[in-house]
Design an enzyme around this catalytic site. Structure first.
Site, PDB file in Angstrom:
ATOM      1  N   SER A   1      25.224  41.556  30.841  1.00 13.36           N
ATOM      2  CA  SER A   1      24.441  42.234  32.024  1.00 13.36           C
ATOM      3  C   SER A   1      23.184  42.811  31.496  1.00 13.36           C
ATOM      4  CB  SER A   1      25.290  43.166  32.841  1.00 13.36           C
ATOM      5  OG  SER A   1      24.630  43.494  33.819  1.00 13.36           O
TER       6      SER A   1
ATOM      7  N   LYS B   1      30.454  46.658  29.475  1.00 14.05           N
ATOM      8  CA  LYS B   1      29.748  45.389  28.774  1.00 14.05           C
ATOM      9  C   LYS B   1      29.161  45.321  27.698  1.00 14.05           C
ATOM     10  CE  LYS B   1      30.737  42.479  32.154  1.00 14.05           C
ATOM     11  NZ  LYS B   1      31.356  41.144  32.055  1.00 14.05           N
TER      12      LYS B   1
ATOM     13  N   TYR C   1      30.000  50.553  34.052  1.00 16.02           N
ATOM     14  CA  TYR C   1      29.758  48.965  34.097  1.00 16.02           C
ATOM     15  C   TYR C   1      29.132  48.653  33.135  1.00 16.02           C
ATOM     16  CZ  TYR C   1      28.640  44.421  35.351  1.00 16.02           C
ATOM     17  OH  TYR C   1      28.032  43.014  35.180  1.00 16.02           O
TER      18      TYR C   1
HETATM   19  N1  LIG Z   1      26.810  38.737  39.939  1.00 20.98           N
HETATM   20  C1  LIG Z   1      25.858  39.354  38.942  1.00 20.98           C
HETATM   21  O1  LIG Z   1      24.512  39.674  39.474  1.00 20.98           O
HETATM   22  C2  LIG Z   1      26.169  39.564  37.651  1.00 20.98           C
HETATM   23  C3  LIG Z   1      25.088  40.055  36.826  1.00 20.98           C
HETATM   24  C4  LIG Z   1      25.315  40.389  35.370  1.00 20.98           C
HETATM   25  C5  LIG Z   1      26.765  39.944  35.026  1.00 20.98           C
HETATM   26  N2  LIG Z   1      27.536  39.402  35.658  1.00 20.98           N
HETATM   27  C6  LIG Z   1      28.864  39.367  34.982  1.00 20.98           C
HETATM   28  O2  LIG Z   1      29.048  38.072  35.317  1.00 20.98           O
HETATM   29  C7  LIG Z   1      30.589  37.892  35.439  1.00 20.98           C
HETATM   30  C8  LIG Z   1      30.949  37.182  36.926  1.00 20.98           C
HETATM   31  O3  LIG Z   1      30.590  38.083  37.803  1.00 20.98           O
HETATM   32  P1  LIG Z   1      30.667  37.625  39.444  1.00 20.98           P
HETATM   33  O4  LIG Z   1      29.539  38.078  40.007  1.00 20.98           O
HETATM   34  O5  LIG Z   1      30.855  36.127  39.555  1.00 20.98           O
HETATM   35  O6  LIG Z   1      32.167  38.300  39.819  1.00 20.98           O
HETATM   36  P2  LIG Z   1      33.421  37.886  40.680  1.00 20.98           P
HETATM   37  O7  LIG Z   1      34.106  38.913  41.077  1.00 20.98           O
HETATM   38  O8  LIG Z   1      32.979  37.176  41.599  1.00 20.98           O
HETATM   39  O9  LIG Z   1      34.111  36.981  39.739  1.00 20.98           O
HETATM   40  C9  LIG Z   1      34.949  37.581  38.592  1.00 20.98           C
HETATM   41  C10 LIG Z   1      36.479  36.745  38.486  1.00 20.98           C
HETATM   42  O10 LIG Z   1      36.945  37.257  37.568  1.00 20.98           O
HETATM   43  C11 LIG Z   1      38.246  37.400  38.152  1.00 20.98           C
HETATM   44  N3  LIG Z   1      39.032  38.401  37.342  1.00 20.98           N
HETATM   45  C12 LIG Z   1      38.674  39.754  37.305  1.00 20.98           C
HETATM   46  N4  LIG Z   1      39.576  40.641  36.664  1.00 20.98           N
HETATM   47  C13 LIG Z   1      40.413  39.616  36.169  1.00 20.98           C
HETATM   48  C14 LIG Z   1      41.440  39.468  35.315  1.00 20.98           C
HETATM   49  N5  LIG Z   1      41.937  40.735  34.572  1.00 20.98           N
HETATM   50  N6  LIG Z   1      42.330  38.614  34.867  1.00 20.98           N
HETATM   51  C15 LIG Z   1      41.923  37.333  35.168  1.00 20.98           C
HETATM   52  N7  LIG Z   1      40.716  37.193  36.218  1.00 20.98           N
HETATM   53  C16 LIG Z   1      40.092  38.373  36.410  1.00 20.98           C
HETATM   54  C17 LIG Z   1      38.088  37.724  39.610  1.00 20.98           C
HETATM   55  O11 LIG Z   1      39.374  37.333  40.165  1.00 20.98           O
HETATM   56  C18 LIG Z   1      37.005  36.796  39.916  1.00 20.98           C
HETATM   57  O12 LIG Z   1      37.537  35.595  40.158  1.00 20.98           O
HETATM   58  C19 LIG Z   1      31.218  39.253  35.243  1.00 20.98           C
HETATM   59  O13 LIG Z   1      31.588  39.480  33.790  1.00 20.98           O
HETATM   60  C20 LIG Z   1      30.065  39.988  35.523  1.00 20.98           C
HETATM   61  O14 LIG Z   1      29.929  41.158  34.727  1.00 20.98           O
HETATM   62  C21 LIG Z   1      27.208  39.109  36.887  1.00 20.98           C
END
Ligand SMILES: NC(=O)c1ccc[n+]([C@@H]2O[C@H](COP(=O)([O-])OP(=O)(O)OC[C@H]3O[C@@H](n4cnc5c(N)ncnc54)[C@H](O)[C@@H]3O)[C@@H](O)[C@H]2O)c1
Length: 325
Positions: free
Chosen positions: A118, A145, A141
């Site tokens: 991120s 990461k 957070y």
């Molecule tokens: N959304 C953004 O703008 C953004 C930006 C930068 C990085 N990210 C990264 O992208 C990834 C996905 O983000 P997102 O926005 O889709 O989040 P999200 O919450 O929609 O998806 C995360 C998924 O991981 C699952 N999960 C969480 N903990 C778990 C565990 N212990 N075991 C199994 N499953 C688990 C959740 O049930 C969910 O389905 C993350 O790693 C996040 O840090 C997202």
């Protein structure tokens, strides 16, 4: 021969869009998700194994059964404000969870990985951010990461695991075909909240801070379409498959918009005003985060083709209209 990718967090927002992109690129997809923040009905491009990444034994068993060629690791908690209030759940789920996954990969002999990192790892920088910009996270957070990145590199060197670390800037938009989308509860992200303001006449969109050192005082972010992020993931696996060395890439557009500009753009796309107020700053938010993604284009051949702001907002608007109907 068809290759298989094991997608942790594939029931979530970026993970489900990426599952679609992997399937379109010809990969078999197996999702592993505990559904803590994901949705069963968004797992459409292969089977779901319900499980927690913290459960190393179950994860190792799943990897030994599926025998994937690569892991795409999305599973994490990803809310800045929540991480300021409960850092412990971020270090446990994100850091210990990623360590558990790496241990399971070593045990099951899985040698390739793409990881969701991120822009939150960078912290406060005035200039455009490249991969060489120092990482100085200002919230747990982002710190979680950053630690994961380091662990992936260290395990990679010791256990011969090739990785691509993708540092996304602000994900936005939804699948243009309406097959998957964004569904968080509670929803902390600015695009869904601004859209809620336009859809629901009684909801006021809070702009968190109007006194930042940015052109209009509100925070500036680089919005990248989630389907473009998804494409970067299959390109990353393709790169590793061709023998590419472990590397790190920013995914953004090089263009930042302030939250005030974003609210104006939502009003324009929706044809309805977004009622808004300037509220207090949120602890942990940097003033501005804008990416140089030149390296991802040069090495992975990735271009953010759907990331102009109106396409991001229109696809999100269409999804939230459908969800509300
Ligand atoms: N959304 C953004 O703008 C953004 C930006 C930068 C990085 N990210 C990264 O992208 C990834 C996905 O983000 P997102 O926005 O889709 O989040 P999200 O919450 O929609 O998806 C995360 C998924 O991981 C699952 N999960 C969480 N903990 C778990 C565990 N212990 N075991 C199994 N499953 C688990 C959740 O049930 C969910 O389905 C993350 O790693 C996040 O840090 C997202």
């Amino acid at each position: 021969m068809t290759k298989t990718v094991f997608v942790t967090g594939g029931a979530g927002y970026v993970g489900s869009h990426s599952a679609k992109a992997f399937a379109k690129a010809g990969w078999e997809v197996v999702t592993y998700d505990n559904l803590s923040r994901g949705h069963r009905d968004l797992v459409k491009w292969g089977p779901l194994i319900e499980g927690d990444i913290l459960d190393t034994q179950a994860l190792t068993q799943a990897l030994k059964e599926v025998r994937p060629d690569a892991i795409a690791h999305f599973a994490a908690f990803a809310y800045v404000a929540e991480s300021m209030q409960q850092p412990e759940i971020y270090y446990r789920n994100n850091v210990a969870g990623t360590m558990s996954l790496l241990d399971a990969m070593v045990a099951a002999d899985v040698k390739q990985m793409v990881f969701s990192s991120s822009c939150a790892t960078y912290g406060v920088h005035e200039e455009m951010i490249t991969e060489a910009t120092p990482q100085q996270p200002i919230n747990p957070y982002g710190a979680s990461k950053m630690i994961c990145e380091r662990m992936i590199q260290d395990y990679g060197m010791a256990h011969d695991i090739a990785s691509v670390i993708l540092r996304y800037f602000n994900a936005g938009g939804c699948d243009p075909d309406g097959e998957t989308g964004e569904r968080h509860d509670p929803e902390p992200h600015v695009i869904p909240l601004a859209i809620k303001g336009a859809m629901d006449g009684t909801f006021t969109f809070n702009i968190l801070g109007g006194d930042y050192d940015t052109p209009d005082g509100t925070p500036v972010r680089d919005y990248v379409h989630v389907s473009d992020l998804a494409d970067a993931h299959w390109r990353a696996l393709d790169y590793l498959d061709r023998g590419g060395a472990s590397d790190i890439f920013n995914l953004g557009t090089g263009r930042g918009y302030s939250v005030m500009e974003l609210a104006d753009a939502v009003s324009r796309v929706a044809g309805k005003e977004v009622p808004r107020v300037i509220a207090d700053r949120r602890p942990g938010d940097p003033p501005s985060l804008v990416a140089s993604a030149e390296k991802a284009e040069r090495v992975l051949g990735w271009r953010p083709e759907r990331s102009d702001l109106d396409t991001v907002l229109r696809t999100a608007w269409d999804w939230f209209q459908k969800e509300a109907s």
